[in-house]
Write a protein that holds these residues in place. Sequence first.
Motif, mmCIF file in Angstrom:
data_model
loop_
_atom_site.group_PDB
_atom_site.id
_atom_site.type_symbol
_atom_site.label_atom_id
_atom_site.label_comp_id
_atom_site.label_asym_id
_atom_site.label_seq_id
_atom_site.Cartn_x
_atom_site.Cartn_y
_atom_site.Cartn_z
ATOM 1 N N GLY A 159 0.801 -1.204 0.000
ATOM 2 C CA GLY A 159 0.000 0.000 0.000
ATOM 3 C C GLY A 159 0.842 1.266 0.000
ATOM 4 N N ALA A 160 0.159 2.402 -0.122
ATOM 5 C CA ALA A 160 0.852 3.691 -0.233
ATOM 6 C C ALA A 160 1.626 4.040 1.033
ATOM 7 C CB ALA A 160 -0.156 4.797 -0.554
ATOM 8 N N HIS A 161 1.059 3.728 2.215
ATOM 9 C CA HIS A 161 1.750 4.065 3.468
ATOM 10 C C HIS A 161 3.033 3.240 3.618
ATOM 11 C CE1 HIS A 161 -1.348 6.733 4.966
ATOM 12 N NE2 HIS A 161 -2.279 5.827 4.691
ATOM 13 N N PHE A 162 2.971 1.981 3.238
ATOM 14 C CA PHE A 162 4.162 1.127 3.290
ATOM 15 C C PHE A 162 5.248 1.657 2.359
ATOM 16 C CE2 PHE A 162 6.375 -2.512 1.276
ATOM 17 C CZ PHE A 162 7.109 -2.942 2.371
ATOM 18 N N ALA A 163 4.862 2.025 1.137
ATOM 19 C CA ALA A 163 5.830 2.551 0.177
ATOM 20 C C ALA A 163 6.434 3.866 0.665
ATOM 21 C CB ALA A 163 5.164 2.752 -1.183
ATOM 22 N N ALA A 164 5.597 4.723 1.286
ATOM 23 C CA ALA A 164 6.098 6.013 1.768
ATOM 24 C C ALA A 164 7.074 5.846 2.926
ATOM 25 C CB ALA A 164 4.927 6.890 2.196
ATOM 26 N N ALA A 165 6.939 4.766 3.694
ATOM 27 C CA ALA A 165 7.820 4.541 4.836
ATOM 28 C C ALA A 165 9.192 4.025 4.421
ATOM 29 C CB ALA A 165 7.170 3.557 5.811
ATOM 30 N N LEU A 166 9.313 3.530 3.201
ATOM 31 C CA LEU A 166 10.595 3.013 2.719
ATOM 32 C C LEU A 166 11.469 4.156 2.187
ATOM 33 C CD1 LEU A 166 9.427 -0.187 0.792
ATOM 34 C CD2 LEU A 166 10.476 -0.068 3.054
ATOM 35 N N PRO A 167 12.795 4.007 2.262
ATOM 36 C CA PRO A 167 13.690 5.078 1.780
ATOM 37 C C PRO A 167 13.892 5.037 0.272
ATOM 38 C CG PRO A 167 14.998 3.301 2.679
ATOM 39 C CD PRO A 167 13.559 2.902 2.897
ATOM 40 N N ILE A 168 12.795 4.895 -0.478
ATOM 41 C CA ILE A 168 12.917 4.792 -1.935
ATOM 42 C C ILE A 168 13.403 6.114 -2.528
ATOM 43 C CG2 ILE A 168 11.667 4.341 -4.073
ATOM 44 C CD1 ILE A 168 9.821 2.497 -2.537
ATOM 45 N N SER A 169 12.852 7.215 -2.047
ATOM 46 C CA SER A 169 13.284 8.526 -2.558
ATOM 47 C C SER A 169 14.735 8.811 -2.198
ATOM 48 C CB SER A 169 12.367 9.619 -2.007
ATOM 49 O OG SER A 169 11.037 9.451 -2.449
ATOM 50 N N LEU A 170 15.138 8.475 -0.970
ATOM 51 C CA LEU A 170 16.528 8.682 -0.561
ATOM 52 C C LEU A 170 17.466 7.809 -1.383
ATOM 53 C CD1 LEU A 170 16.092 8.785 3.327
ATOM 54 C CD2 LEU A 170 16.491 10.718 1.785
ATOM 55 N N TRP A 171 17.055 6.555 -1.606
ATOM 56 C CA TRP A 171 17.869 5.633 -2.413
ATOM 57 C C TRP A 171 18.086 6.185 -3.818
ATOM 58 C CZ3 TRP A 171 14.953 2.727 -6.273
ATOM 59 C CH2 TRP A 171 15.763 1.914 -7.059
ATOM 60 N N TRP A 172 16.997 6.628 -4.450
ATOM 61 C CA TRP A 172 17.127 7.099 -5.821
ATOM 62 C C TRP A 172 17.815 8.459 -5.883
ATOM 63 C CZ3 TRP A 172 17.434 4.232 -9.703
ATOM 64 C CH2 TRP A 172 17.340 4.746 -10.999
ATOM 65 N N GLY A 173 17.578 9.308 -4.889
ATOM 66 C CA GLY A 173 18.259 10.598 -4.859
ATOM 67 C C GLY A 173 19.763 10.438 -4.723
ATOM 68 N N ALA A 174 20.207 9.527 -3.844
ATOM 69 C CA ALA A 174 21.641 9.269 -3.691
ATOM 70 C C ALA A 174 22.226 8.683 -4.968
ATOM 71 C CB ALA A 174 21.877 8.324 -2.514
ATOM 72 N N ASN A 175 21.459 7.837 -5.632
ATOM 73 C CA ASN A 175 21.918 7.230 -6.876
ATOM 74 C C ASN A 175 22.087 8.278 -7.975
ATOM 75 O OD1 ASN A 175 22.342 4.986 -8.827
ATOM 76 N ND2 ASN A 175 20.377 5.656 -9.610
ATOM 77 N N ILE A 176 21.104 9.162 -8.103
ATOM 78 C CA ILE A 176 21.179 10.213 -9.121
ATOM 79 C C ILE A 176 22.352 11.146 -8.847
ATOM 80 C CG2 ILE A 176 20.018 12.260 -10.027
ATOM 81 C CD1 ILE A 176 18.899 9.684 -11.127
ATOM 82 N N LEU A 177 22.542 11.518 -7.581
ATOM 83 C CA LEU A 177 23.646 12.416 -7.233
ATOM 84 C C LEU A 177 24.991 11.760 -7.532
ATOM 85 C CD1 LEU A 177 24.575 15.078 -6.068
ATOM 86 C CD2 LEU A 177 24.381 14.100 -3.766
ATOM 87 N N ALA A 178 25.115 10.466 -7.248
ATOM 88 C CA ALA A 178 26.366 9.760 -7.536
ATOM 89 C C ALA A 178 26.640 9.735 -9.040
ATOM 90 C CB ALA A 178 26.297 8.336 -6.990
ATOM 91 N N ARG A 179 25.601 9.537 -9.840
ATOM 92 C CA ARG A 179 25.779 9.521 -11.293
ATOM 93 C C ARG A 179 26.169 10.895 -11.829
ATOM 94 N NH1 ARG A 179 20.317 6.417 -13.050
ATOM 95 N NH2 ARG A 179 21.026 6.949 -15.155
ATOM 96 N N LEU A 180 25.568 11.946 -11.280
ATOM 97 C CA LEU A 180 25.922 13.303 -11.700
ATOM 98 C C LEU A 180 27.369 13.629 -11.332
ATOM 99 C CD1 LEU A 180 22.659 15.228 -10.722
ATOM 100 C CD2 LEU A 180 23.455 14.704 -13.028
ATOM 101 N N LEU A 181 27.766 13.250 -10.117
ATOM 102 C CA LEU A 181 29.136 13.503 -9.683
ATOM 103 C C LEU A 181 30.141 12.716 -10.509
ATOM 104 C CD1 LEU A 181 28.632 13.554 -5.811
ATOM 105 C CD2 LEU A 181 29.260 15.490 -7.275
ATOM 106 N N ASP A 182 29.745 11.519 -10.929
ATOM 107 C CA ASP A 182 30.631 10.734 -11.785
ATOM 108 C C ASP A 182 30.880 11.453 -13.103
ATOM 109 O OD1 ASP A 182 31.977 8.106 -12.509
ATOM 110 O OD2 ASP A 182 30.447 8.199 -14.079
ATOM 111 N N GLN A 183 29.830 12.050 -13.661
ATOM 112 C CA GLN A 183 30.001 12.795 -14.905
ATOM 113 C C GLN A 183 30.869 14.038 -14.701
ATOM 114 O OE1 GLN A 183 26.250 13.631 -16.769
ATOM 115 N NE2 GLN A 183 25.664 11.474 -16.953
ATOM 116 N N VAL A 184 30.661 14.714 -13.566
ATOM 117 C CA VAL A 184 31.487 15.891 -13.265
ATOM 118 C C VAL A 184 32.950 15.475 -13.097
ATOM 119 C CG1 VAL A 184 31.938 17.695 -11.563
ATOM 120 C CG2 VAL A 184 29.587 17.172 -12.223
ATOM 121 N N GLY A 185 33.178 14.358 -12.405
ATOM 122 C CA GLY A 185 34.544 13.867 -12.219
ATOM 123 C C GLY A 185 35.213 13.531 -13.544
#
Length: 259
Positions: A159-185
Amino acid sequence: MCAQHPGRDAVLTCARCGRYACSGCERAEGRCRECAQQAALAVPDSRARARRAVRFLQVAAGMDLLALFSYAILFAGAGDDTSLWEDGANSVVFLSLFSSLAAQVGLLMWFHRLVRQLNAQGADMGVTPSMAVWWWLIPFANWVKPFQLMKDAAERLGGAHFAAALPISLWWGANILARLLDQVGRQVAKAGVKAGAFDSVDGTSSHLIGIISSLCLVATALFCVQIIRALQERMDQRREGYEAVDGAPAPVEDVAEAA
Protein backbone atom coordinates in the motif's frame (compact mmCIF):
# COMPACT_ATOMS: atom_id res chain seq x y z
CA MET A 1 -23.35 -23.01 -7.62
CA CYS A 2 -19.74 -22.51 -6.49
CA ALA A 3 -17.62 -25.63 -6.93
CA GLN A 4 -15.72 -24.92 -3.70
CA HIS A 5 -18.74 -23.80 -1.67
CA PRO A 6 -21.87 -25.63 -2.99
CA GLY A 7 -24.22 -23.54 -0.82
CA ARG A 8 -23.26 -20.28 -2.55
CA ASP A 9 -24.30 -18.84 -5.89
CA ALA A 10 -21.55 -18.54 -8.50
CA VAL A 11 -20.67 -15.12 -9.87
CA LEU A 12 -18.29 -16.23 -12.62
CA THR A 13 -16.88 -19.14 -14.57
CA CYS A 14 -13.11 -19.48 -14.11
CA ALA A 15 -11.28 -18.41 -17.25
CA ARG A 16 -8.67 -21.11 -16.67
CA CYS A 17 -10.46 -24.26 -15.47
CA GLY A 18 -14.08 -23.45 -16.31
CA ARG A 19 -15.43 -24.14 -12.82
CA TYR A 20 -18.06 -21.94 -11.21
CA ALA A 21 -16.78 -19.63 -8.46
CA CYS A 22 -18.56 -17.52 -5.84
CA SER A 23 -17.56 -14.01 -4.80
CA GLY A 24 -15.35 -15.44 -2.05
CA CYS A 25 -13.40 -17.52 -4.62
CA GLU A 26 -13.23 -14.84 -7.31
CA ARG A 27 -9.71 -13.68 -8.09
CA ALA A 28 -8.01 -11.42 -10.61
CA GLU A 29 -8.24 -12.02 -14.37
CA GLY A 30 -11.49 -13.96 -13.99
CA ARG A 31 -9.88 -16.92 -12.26
CA CYS A 32 -11.05 -18.95 -9.31
CA ARG A 33 -9.11 -19.10 -6.08
CA GLU A 34 -7.43 -22.42 -6.83
CA CYS A 35 -6.26 -21.37 -10.29
CA ALA A 36 -4.98 -18.05 -8.95
CA GLN A 37 -3.10 -19.95 -6.28
CA GLN A 38 -1.55 -22.33 -8.80
CA ALA A 39 -0.54 -19.46 -11.08
CA ALA A 40 1.07 -17.57 -8.18
CA LEU A 41 2.97 -20.58 -6.84
CA ALA A 42 4.09 -21.68 -10.32
CA VAL A 43 6.57 -18.77 -10.30
CA PRO A 44 9.67 -19.61 -8.21
CA ASP A 45 10.07 -17.33 -5.21
CA SER A 46 12.71 -14.61 -5.11
CA ARG A 47 14.20 -15.31 -1.68
CA ALA A 48 17.50 -16.69 -2.96
CA ARG A 49 17.90 -13.81 -5.41
CA ALA A 50 17.11 -11.30 -2.68
CA ARG A 51 19.80 -12.78 -0.41
CA ARG A 52 22.31 -12.74 -3.27
CA ALA A 53 21.51 -9.14 -4.18
CA VAL A 54 21.84 -8.05 -0.55
CA ARG A 55 25.26 -9.72 -0.24
CA PHE A 56 26.50 -8.09 -3.46
CA LEU A 57 25.23 -4.69 -2.33
CA GLN A 58 26.93 -5.06 1.05
CA VAL A 59 30.22 -5.90 -0.64
CA ALA A 60 29.78 -2.94 -2.99
CA ALA A 61 29.12 -0.65 -0.01
CA GLY A 62 32.31 -1.91 1.65
CA MET A 63 34.38 -1.25 -1.47
CA ASP A 64 32.84 2.21 -1.88
CA LEU A 65 33.72 2.92 1.73
CA LEU A 66 37.35 1.98 1.04
CA ALA A 67 37.30 4.27 -1.99
CA LEU A 68 35.94 7.05 0.22
CA PHE A 69 38.82 6.63 2.68
CA SER A 70 41.34 6.57 -0.19
CA TYR A 71 39.98 9.81 -1.64
CA ALA A 72 39.95 11.37 1.85
CA ILE A 73 43.64 10.56 2.33
CA LEU A 74 44.49 11.98 -1.09
CA PHE A 75 42.41 15.08 -0.38
CA ALA A 76 44.19 15.66 2.93
CA GLY A 77 47.61 15.31 1.30
CA ALA A 78 46.84 16.73 -2.12
CA GLY A 79 49.88 18.97 -2.06
CA ASP A 80 52.37 16.23 -1.08
CA ASP A 81 53.80 13.30 -3.01
CA THR A 82 50.84 10.95 -3.06
CA SER A 83 51.74 8.76 -6.05
CA LEU A 84 51.61 5.61 -3.93
CA TRP A 85 48.17 6.52 -2.58
CA GLU A 86 47.03 7.40 -6.10
CA ASP A 87 47.90 3.88 -7.31
CA GLY A 88 46.12 2.36 -4.32
CA ALA A 89 43.07 4.54 -4.84
CA ASN A 90 42.89 3.59 -8.53
CA SER A 91 42.94 -0.10 -7.59
CA VAL A 92 40.20 0.41 -5.00
CA VAL A 93 38.07 2.36 -7.50
CA PHE A 94 38.46 -0.44 -10.06
CA LEU A 95 37.36 -3.06 -7.51
CA SER A 96 34.52 -0.76 -6.47
CA LEU A 97 33.28 -0.54 -10.06
CA PHE A 98 33.44 -4.32 -10.42
CA SER A 99 31.53 -4.90 -7.18
CA SER A 100 28.96 -2.25 -8.16
CA LEU A 101 28.38 -4.03 -11.48
CA ALA A 102 27.85 -7.35 -9.66
CA ALA A 103 25.44 -5.65 -7.24
CA GLN A 104 23.50 -4.12 -10.14
CA VAL A 105 23.17 -7.51 -11.84
CA GLY A 106 22.00 -9.09 -8.58
CA LEU A 107 19.46 -6.30 -8.04
CA LEU A 108 18.03 -6.65 -11.55
CA MET A 109 17.77 -10.43 -11.27
CA TRP A 110 15.83 -10.05 -8.03
CA PHE A 111 13.59 -7.32 -9.44
CA HIS A 112 12.82 -9.42 -12.52
CA ARG A 113 11.61 -12.26 -10.32
CA LEU A 114 9.67 -9.89 -8.04
CA VAL A 115 7.75 -8.36 -10.97
CA ARG A 116 7.08 -11.82 -12.36
CA GLN A 117 5.57 -12.90 -9.04
CA LEU A 118 3.44 -9.77 -8.72
CA ASN A 119 2.05 -10.21 -12.24
CA ALA A 120 1.27 -13.87 -11.54
CA GLN A 121 -0.56 -12.89 -8.35
CA GLY A 122 -2.81 -10.47 -10.23
CA ALA A 123 -1.09 -7.31 -8.97
CA ASP A 124 -0.28 -6.27 -12.52
CA MET A 125 2.74 -3.96 -12.69
CA GLY A 126 1.83 -2.84 -16.21
CA VAL A 127 5.14 -4.17 -17.59
CA THR A 128 6.60 -7.58 -18.30
CA PRO A 129 9.47 -8.72 -16.05
CA SER A 130 11.92 -8.31 -18.94
CA MET A 131 10.72 -4.79 -19.71
CA ALA A 132 10.95 -3.90 -16.03
CA VAL A 133 14.66 -4.73 -16.25
CA TRP A 134 15.20 -2.97 -19.58
CA TRP A 135 13.93 0.30 -18.13
CA TRP A 136 17.06 0.35 -15.95
CA LEU A 137 19.27 0.19 -19.05
CA ILE A 138 17.54 2.60 -21.45
CA PRO A 139 19.33 5.99 -21.55
CA PHE A 140 17.42 8.98 -20.14
CA ALA A 141 14.48 6.77 -19.12
CA ASN A 142 16.70 5.09 -16.52
CA TRP A 143 16.89 8.39 -14.63
CA VAL A 144 13.20 8.15 -13.67
CA LYS A 145 11.56 4.85 -14.61
CA PRO A 146 13.36 2.52 -12.14
CA PHE A 147 12.30 4.75 -9.25
CA GLN A 148 8.68 4.63 -10.44
CA LEU A 149 8.78 0.84 -10.84
CA MET A 150 10.27 0.27 -7.39
CA LYS A 151 7.69 2.55 -5.80
CA ASP A 152 4.92 0.84 -7.76
CA ALA A 153 6.07 -2.59 -6.56
CA ALA A 154 6.14 -1.37 -2.95
CA GLU A 155 2.60 0.02 -3.23
CA ARG A 156 1.31 -3.25 -4.65
CA LEU A 157 2.92 -5.23 -1.87
CA GLY A 158 1.98 -3.04 1.08
CA GLY A 159 0.00 0.00 0.00
CA ALA A 160 0.85 3.69 -0.23
CA HIS A 161 1.75 4.06 3.47
CA PHE A 162 4.16 1.13 3.29
CA ALA A 163 5.83 2.55 0.18
CA ALA A 164 6.10 6.01 1.77
CA ALA A 165 7.82 4.54 4.84
CA LEU A 166 10.60 3.01 2.72
CA PRO A 167 13.69 5.08 1.78
CA ILE A 168 12.92 4.79 -1.93
CA SER A 169 13.28 8.53 -2.56
CA LEU A 170 16.53 8.68 -0.56
CA TRP A 171 17.87 5.63 -2.41
CA TRP A 172 17.13 7.10 -5.82
CA GLY A 173 18.26 10.60 -4.86
CA ALA A 174 21.64 9.27 -3.69
CA ASN A 175 21.92 7.23 -6.88
CA ILE A 176 21.18 10.21 -9.12
CA LEU A 177 23.65 12.42 -7.23
CA ALA A 178 26.37 9.76 -7.54
CA ARG A 179 25.78 9.52 -11.29
CA LEU A 180 25.92 13.30 -11.70
CA LEU A 181 29.14 13.50 -9.68
CA ASP A 182 30.63 10.73 -11.78
CA GLN A 183 30.00 12.80 -14.90
CA VAL A 184 31.49 15.89 -13.26
CA GLY A 185 34.54 13.87 -12.22
CA ARG A 186 35.01 12.67 -15.79
CA GLN A 187 34.91 16.24 -17.03
CA VAL A 188 37.49 17.31 -14.45
CA ALA A 189 39.72 14.40 -15.47
CA LYS A 190 39.42 15.33 -19.16
CA ALA A 191 40.30 18.94 -18.37
CA GLY A 192 43.38 17.73 -16.49
CA VAL A 193 44.47 15.54 -19.40
CA LYS A 194 44.11 18.43 -21.83
CA ALA A 195 46.19 20.63 -19.53
CA GLY A 196 48.91 17.99 -19.49
CA ALA A 197 48.74 17.24 -15.77
CA PHE A 198 46.62 17.91 -12.73
CA ASP A 199 47.57 20.98 -10.78
CA SER A 200 46.92 21.06 -7.02
CA VAL A 201 43.51 22.70 -7.49
CA ASP A 202 42.36 20.12 -10.05
CA GLY A 203 43.64 17.29 -7.85
CA THR A 204 41.85 18.63 -4.81
CA SER A 205 38.60 19.05 -6.74
CA SER A 206 38.85 15.53 -8.16
CA HIS A 207 39.45 14.02 -4.73
CA LEU A 208 36.60 15.99 -3.17
CA ILE A 209 34.24 14.81 -5.92
CA GLY A 210 35.45 11.27 -5.28
CA ILE A 211 34.69 11.57 -1.57
CA ILE A 212 31.13 12.82 -2.10
CA SER A 213 30.47 10.34 -4.91
CA SER A 214 31.69 7.39 -2.81
CA LEU A 215 29.54 8.55 0.09
CA CYS A 216 26.49 8.65 -2.20
CA LEU A 217 27.27 5.16 -3.51
CA VAL A 218 27.52 3.79 0.02
CA ALA A 219 24.16 5.38 0.88
CA THR A 220 22.61 4.05 -2.33
CA ALA A 221 23.71 0.47 -1.57
CA LEU A 222 22.57 0.55 2.07
CA PHE A 223 19.18 2.08 1.23
CA CYS A 224 18.73 -0.51 -1.52
CA VAL A 225 19.47 -3.33 0.96
CA GLN A 226 16.77 -1.98 3.26
CA ILE A 227 14.25 -1.77 0.39
CA ILE A 228 14.97 -5.29 -0.87
CA ARG A 229 14.57 -6.79 2.58
CA ALA A 230 11.27 -4.98 3.21
CA LEU A 231 9.76 -5.89 -0.16
CA GLN A 232 10.95 -9.48 0.02
CA GLU A 233 9.45 -9.87 3.48
CA ARG A 234 6.07 -8.75 2.15
CA MET A 235 6.38 -11.09 -0.82
CA ASP A 236 7.22 -14.00 1.49
CA GLN A 237 4.09 -13.25 3.50
CA ARG A 238 2.04 -13.26 0.31
CA ARG A 239 3.40 -16.60 -0.81
CA GLU A 240 2.75 -18.10 2.59
CA GLY A 241 -0.84 -16.87 2.28
CA TYR A 242 -1.22 -18.53 -1.12
CA GLU A 243 0.23 -21.76 0.24
CA ALA A 244 -2.29 -21.68 3.11
CA VAL A 245 -5.26 -21.00 0.83
CA ASP A 246 -5.61 -24.59 -0.37
CA GLY A 247 -8.74 -26.07 1.14
CA ALA A 248 -9.51 -23.00 3.23
CA PRO A 249 -13.17 -22.10 3.82
CA ALA A 250 -14.79 -18.97 2.44
CA PRO A 251 -14.08 -15.76 4.38
CA VAL A 252 -16.38 -15.19 7.36
CA GLU A 253 -17.75 -11.93 5.94
CA ASP A 254 -18.66 -13.69 2.68
CA VAL A 255 -20.48 -16.48 4.53
CA ALA A 256 -22.43 -13.92 6.54
CA GLU A 257 -23.32 -12.04 3.37
CA ALA A 258 -24.56 -15.25 1.70
CA ALA A 259 -26.70 -16.05 4.77
